[in-house]
Design a protein around this motif. Structure first.
Motif, PDB file in Angstrom:
ATOM      1  N   GLY A 264       0.784  -1.226   0.000  1.00  0.00           N
ATOM      2  CA  GLY A 264       0.000   0.000   0.000  1.00  0.00           C
ATOM      3  C   GLY A 264       0.814   1.273   0.000  1.00  0.00           C
ATOM      4  N   HIS A 265       2.134   1.176   0.114  1.00  0.00           N
ATOM      5  CA  HIS A 265       3.018   2.344   0.116  1.00  0.00           C
ATOM      6  C   HIS A 265       3.786   2.395  -1.205  1.00  0.00           C
ATOM      7  CE1 HIS A 265       2.413   2.901   4.497  1.00  0.00           C
ATOM      8  NE2 HIS A 265       2.407   1.571   4.531  1.00  0.00           N
ATOM      9  N   VAL A 266       3.790   3.558  -1.856  1.00  0.00           N
ATOM     10  CA  VAL A 266       4.548   3.741  -3.089  1.00  0.00           C
ATOM     11  C   VAL A 266       5.926   4.304  -2.731  1.00  0.00           C
ATOM     12  CG1 VAL A 266       4.680   4.919  -5.313  1.00  0.00           C
ATOM     13  CG2 VAL A 266       2.478   4.116  -4.455  1.00  0.00           C
ATOM     14  N   CYS A 267       6.978   3.566  -3.109  1.00  0.00           N
ATOM     15  CA  CYS A 267       8.352   3.971  -2.831  1.00  0.00           C
ATOM     16  C   CYS A 267       9.082   4.128  -4.159  1.00  0.00           C
ATOM     17  CB  CYS A 267       9.072   2.936  -1.957  1.00  0.00           C
ATOM     18  SG  CYS A 267       8.283   2.681  -0.337  1.00  0.00           S
ATOM     19  N   CYS A 268       9.593   5.318  -4.433  1.00  0.00           N
ATOM     20  CA  CYS A 268      10.292   5.610  -5.684  1.00  0.00           C
ATOM     21  C   CYS A 268      11.730   6.026  -5.384  1.00  0.00           C
ATOM     22  CB  CYS A 268       9.591   6.718  -6.465  1.00  0.00           C
ATOM     23  SG  CYS A 268       7.897   6.304  -6.977  1.00  0.00           S
ATOM     24  N   SER A 269      12.628   5.613  -6.251  1.00  0.00           N
ATOM     25  CA  SER A 269      14.039   5.973  -6.108  1.00  0.00           C
ATOM     26  C   SER A 269      14.638   6.109  -7.494  1.00  0.00           C
ATOM     27  CB  SER A 269      14.798   4.910  -5.295  1.00  0.00           C
ATOM     28  OG  SER A 269      14.726   3.646  -5.941  1.00  0.00           O
ATOM     29  N   VAL A 270      15.670   6.941  -7.595  1.00  0.00           N
ATOM     30  CA  VAL A 270      16.355   7.202  -8.863  1.00  0.00           C
ATOM     31  C   VAL A 270      17.576   6.312  -8.947  1.00  0.00           C
ATOM     32  CG1 VAL A 270      17.540   8.926 -10.268  1.00  0.00           C
ATOM     33  CG2 VAL A 270      15.521   9.566  -8.933  1.00  0.00           C
ATOM     34  N   ASP A 271      17.705   5.617 -10.074  1.00  0.00           N
ATOM     35  CA  ASP A 271      18.872   4.774 -10.323  1.00  0.00           C
ATOM     36  C   ASP A 271      19.992   5.652 -10.883  1.00  0.00           C
ATOM     37  OD1 ASP A 271      20.728   2.884 -10.906  1.00  0.00           O
ATOM     38  OD2 ASP A 271      19.554   1.840 -12.433  1.00  0.00           O
ATOM     39  N   PRO A 272      21.057   5.932 -10.128  1.00  0.00           N
ATOM     40  CA  PRO A 272      22.120   6.824 -10.629  1.00  0.00           C
ATOM     41  C   PRO A 272      22.834   6.255 -11.837  1.00  0.00           C
ATOM     42  CG  PRO A 272      22.796   5.749  -8.577  1.00  0.00           C
ATOM     43  CD  PRO A 272      21.355   5.438  -8.777  1.00  0.00           C
ATOM     44  N   MET A 273      22.862   4.925 -12.005  1.00  0.00           N
ATOM     45  CA  MET A 273      23.535   4.332 -13.156  1.00  0.00           C
ATOM     46  C   MET A 273      22.751   4.571 -14.445  1.00  0.00           C
ATOM     47  SD  MET A 273      26.210   3.225 -11.853  1.00  0.00           S
ATOM     48  CE  MET A 273      26.798   2.462 -13.346  1.00  0.00           C
ATOM     49  N   CYS A 274      21.472   4.967 -14.304  1.00  0.00           N
ATOM     50  CA  CYS A 274      20.632   5.188 -15.485  1.00  0.00           C
ATOM     51  C   CYS A 274      20.770   6.607 -16.015  1.00  0.00           C
ATOM     52  CB  CYS A 274      19.181   4.874 -15.119  1.00  0.00           C
ATOM     53  SG  CYS A 274      17.977   5.273 -16.393  1.00  0.00           S
ATOM     54  N   LEU A 275      21.222   7.540 -15.167  1.00  0.00           N
ATOM     55  CA  LEU A 275      21.285   8.942 -15.563  1.00  0.00           C
ATOM     56  C   LEU A 275      22.309   9.139 -16.666  1.00  0.00           C
ATOM     57  CD1 LEU A 275      21.060  10.569 -12.021  1.00  0.00           C
ATOM     58  CD2 LEU A 275      19.244  10.326 -13.708  1.00  0.00           C
TER      59      LEU A 275
END
Length: 746
Positions: free
Chosen positions: A735-746
């Motif tokens: 029920g919790h949305v957790c988002c994170s940025v993948d630094p290897m994708c930038l």
């Protein structure tokens, strides 16, 4: 999709790779074996590993009477599932371990022993992964006994192959997981399709409001749509902003008897040219011969009155049939003029000029006077590599980098220089090298590893999971101390821990635990300090040893056997449904290292006291008293030796040396009863956390869903790329949305 692998035929690296290829990324398979293992032996039946990473290992421990399945989770975390069972009894057994997504079944002798829901294993094997039978490697996990018919079945409920009577009646867990995964994939496709449709509608609305005529620019001349022109020996048309050209089709001319086909300067196709005859020889009208026909009907060369003076010896002069004057060898015929058009160059041969198409062009007619460009991009004759697009140019081509990429050389582009920007995966003690589409890492001198992880060279002297951070310097895991992390911190005796009065502090390697005292058990709350321990009513539950002539009275933390008033009681005890007389001492039948006694109705048991000075000491019960070198064990790093009975911690496992064999099992961790857990860096046991986005393990409840930015419902455990981004990964965690940025994708 069924695949059966008989591992007894394994003999080469090619065979190993074929097996790994069949298992790679599979979610449903079964390990089968028929074994007869020696008593007390701890050995590996099958191991698929690379270095210290065990991707799939089936182990039987006779020392602790348990079967262990080691694997790595999909998050690449090591995991061990322990099944208490005695397989090492010198008897034949059929063993099968079936995995179906998160569902695991253990059968022994066609009996279902255990059925569990576990974290799904990862079957993503890297290169240099090896397969071992009967041992983990050349030094550890040696299986003693007989082992046959070891198989890997990549199919649902493969244990039926070993036990046909166990017929399949229900869908497997993998079937259900596959259905859930398909639903998640359809949700993702729906979200992406909705986004693309929205963008397409915006573009179409914009196109409806404008009109743009596309033109063609060729050699500085602008041509409008559908306009045609002739370029050399090609007919061209402007179509949608692109010049489309085709070679002019020449029809062979039909010439009268006194003429012949020949190329005319400025024309693409051959035309008829008049002929005249001299001494039975034919000449085109445009050719002026330097000979005449004499009365003897033979050719005589005309002596020209004016010929240029040659600056070469007479031996270097040549007489040519189509010239009246001699020329020197190496004469530049092209300097006198030629008919070679654009993209064709004139070359001087021994006897005259010749046209030749330049590099990147092909001939439009057989004399190569007219040539057309070769489209290397359309014909696949280019060398452009990944992250580029091929663009044709006159006589050549160019490799243009995609948007957001930078050039490495004429043919290759990369996203960016990860090494220069710091967005790389190299260890701080590694050197970064930029490569096509990424980068590579190499450890600095004095460090070892794969570049992503580099460890200082300490000659393997850091013990109990300690980390070598620089030469001769160890950082110890929590719970250990010393220069080599060789000393366990006794949290109980040092006063770091205060357990409840109903519990006692038990020191563990690198850890501690408040364990309920004898006469108490946990009420299911599993509090860390033992507050959840409560008294056991031994009298009400029948867990007492009072004889029939006494009465059991429950006490706080115990019980008492009391003799009724006026009776003369014997003080005997009941143990394992047998009468033991008051004062009697005996050895347990199933544990020869424990001694029990009956004292006024109460049975007291304890481990045998080891006296290494006693020559008759039982080495089985007291392995630490065994002085033989053959009973020593080698540490996993191959550099340290332990005497029998010694124990140590390695990779969050408790290891012990017993008569030359190393047996390791997962460290005992206090139970945690919470929804979200996290294993802190440098520790081995999970701890409860309240923030679901920090947790690395959750109890997925598919009834607790999330709503993404498109309004779509996502199941717990699903993940997706956030709309409008390329590098933001979102997950639904109960029920919790957790988002994170993948630094290897930038």
């Amino acid at each position: 999709n069924k695949s059966k692998i008989h591992l007894r035929t394994l003999s080469s690296a090619d065979a190993t790779e074929r097996i790994l290829q069949k298992l790679r990324n599979k979610k449903e398979f079964t390990v089968l074996a028929t074994v007869k293992q020696e008593t007390l032996n701890s050995g590996v039946i099958l191991s698929i590993h690379r270095s210290e990473q065990r991707f799939l290992e089936l182990e039987s421990s006779g020392q602790r009477n348990e079967i262990r399945l080691h694997y790595r989770t999909q998050g690449q975390q090591p995991h061990t599932e322990v099944f208490p069972y005695t397989l090492a009894d010198d008897q034949w057994h059929k063993v099968s371990v079936a995995l179906s997504a998160s569902h695991i079944l253990l059968h022994v002798d066609c009996n279902r022993i255990y059925e569990r829901v576990v974290e799904p294993p990862s079957m993503d094997f890297p290169e240099e992964t090896s397969i071992w039978l009967g041992q983990r490697n050349s030094a550890h996990g040696l299986f003693k006994g007989v082992m046959q018919d070891v198989q890997l079945l990549v199919m649902p409920q493969g244990y039926i192959s070993q036990c046909p009577d166990l017929n399949r009646t229900c869908p497997t867990c993998n079937d259900f997981h596959g259905l859930v995964q398909k639903i998640m994939e359809l949700q993702d496709i729906l979200a992406k399709t909705s986004s693309k449709l929205s963008k397409a509608e915006e573009k179409m609305n914009g196109l409806d409001r404008c009109y743009c005529e596309r033109t063609c620019s060729v050699k500085g001349v602008l041509y409008r749509e559908d306009e045609s022109w002739t370029d050399g020996c090609k007919n061209c048309t402007c179509s949608n902003g692109t010049a489309l050209c085709e070679p002019i089709s020449c029809v062979p001319p039909v010439c009268p008897p006194d003429s012949a086909p020949a190329y005319v300067p400025g024309r693409c196709c051959q035309e008829c040219q008049r002929e005249h005859r001299i001494c039975s020889r034919l000449y085109l009208h445009s050719v002026k011969p330097c000979s005449f026909c004499g009365q003897d009907r033979t050719m005589h060369r005309v002596a020209p009155s004016i010929c240029p003076e040659l600056n070469c010896a007479e031996s270097e002069q040549m007489t040519l049939p189509d010239r009246c004057c001699n020329v020197c060898r190496g004469h530049d015929f092209c300097a006198e003029g030629h008919c070679c058009a654009e993209h064709s160059e004139c070359i001087s041969l021994e006897t005259g000029p010749r046209c030749r198409c330049r590099d990147g062009f092909r001939s439009l007619r057989d004399d190569e006077a007219y040539c057309e460009d070769i489209d290397e991009c359309a014909e696949g004759r280019h060398y452009c590599r990944e992250n580029t697009v091929c663009v044709n140019t006159p006589g050549s081509f160019m490799c243009i980098c995609h948007a957001g990429y930078i050039r490495i050389d004429d043919y290759s582009c990369t996203e960016h220089n990860e090494c220069a920007s710091g967005q790389h995966s190299c260890d701080e003690n590694a050197l970064c090298f930029n490569t096509v589409g990424g980068h590579s890492c190499s450890c600095k001198p004095g460090y070892t590893g794969n570049g992503t992880i580099c460890k200082a060279l300490c000659d393997g002297l850091c013990q109990n999971g300690g980390t070598c951070v620089s030469p001769d310097t160890c950082i110890c895991q929590q719970g250990f101390t010393g220069k080599r992390c060789e000393t366990d911190i006794d949290e109980c005796s040092s006063g770091f821990v205060e357990c409840d009065s109903r519990a006692t502090c038990i020191n563990l390697p690198g850890w501690y635990h408040c364990e309920c005292r004898d006469g108490y058990h946990d009420n299911g709350m599993f509090s860390a300090n033992g507050e959840s321990c409560e008294d056991i009513d031994e009298c009400g539950t029948g867990r007492n040893s009072c004889a029939n002539d006494t009465v059991c009275f429950n006490l706080e933390g115990g019980y008492d056997c009391r003799c009724p008033h006026g009776k003369n009681c014997t003080g005997d005890c009941i143990h394992d449904n047998k009468v033991k007389h008051n004062g009697q001492i005996w050895v347990l039948e199933n544990d020869r290292c424990s001694v029990c006694s009956c004292q006024s109705g109460l049975v007291m048991c304890r481990r045998m006291v080891c006296d290494c000075d006693n020559p008759t000491v039982d080495l089985f019960c007291c392995p630490e008293c065994d002085p033989r070198h053959s009973s020593q064990c080698l540490h996993q790093n191959g550099l340290l030796a332990y005497s029998t009975g010694a124990s140590w911690v390695e990779s969050c496992q408790q290891c012990q040396c017993l008569q030359g064999e190393v047996d390791c099992w997962p460290l005992s961790c206090p139970p945690v009863d919470c929804e979200f857990t996290l294993i802190p860096e440098g520790e081995c046991c999970p701890r409860c956390v309240t923030d679901p986005c920090q947790a690395d393990t959750i109890r997925n409840d598919i009834t607790k869903t999330c709503t993404d930015e498109h309004g779509l419902v996502r199941f717990s455990g699903s993940s997706w790329i956030k709309h409008g981004t390329e590098c933001t990964l979102c997950q639904c965690k109960n029920g919790h949305v957790c988002c994170s940025v993948d630094p290897m994708c930038l």
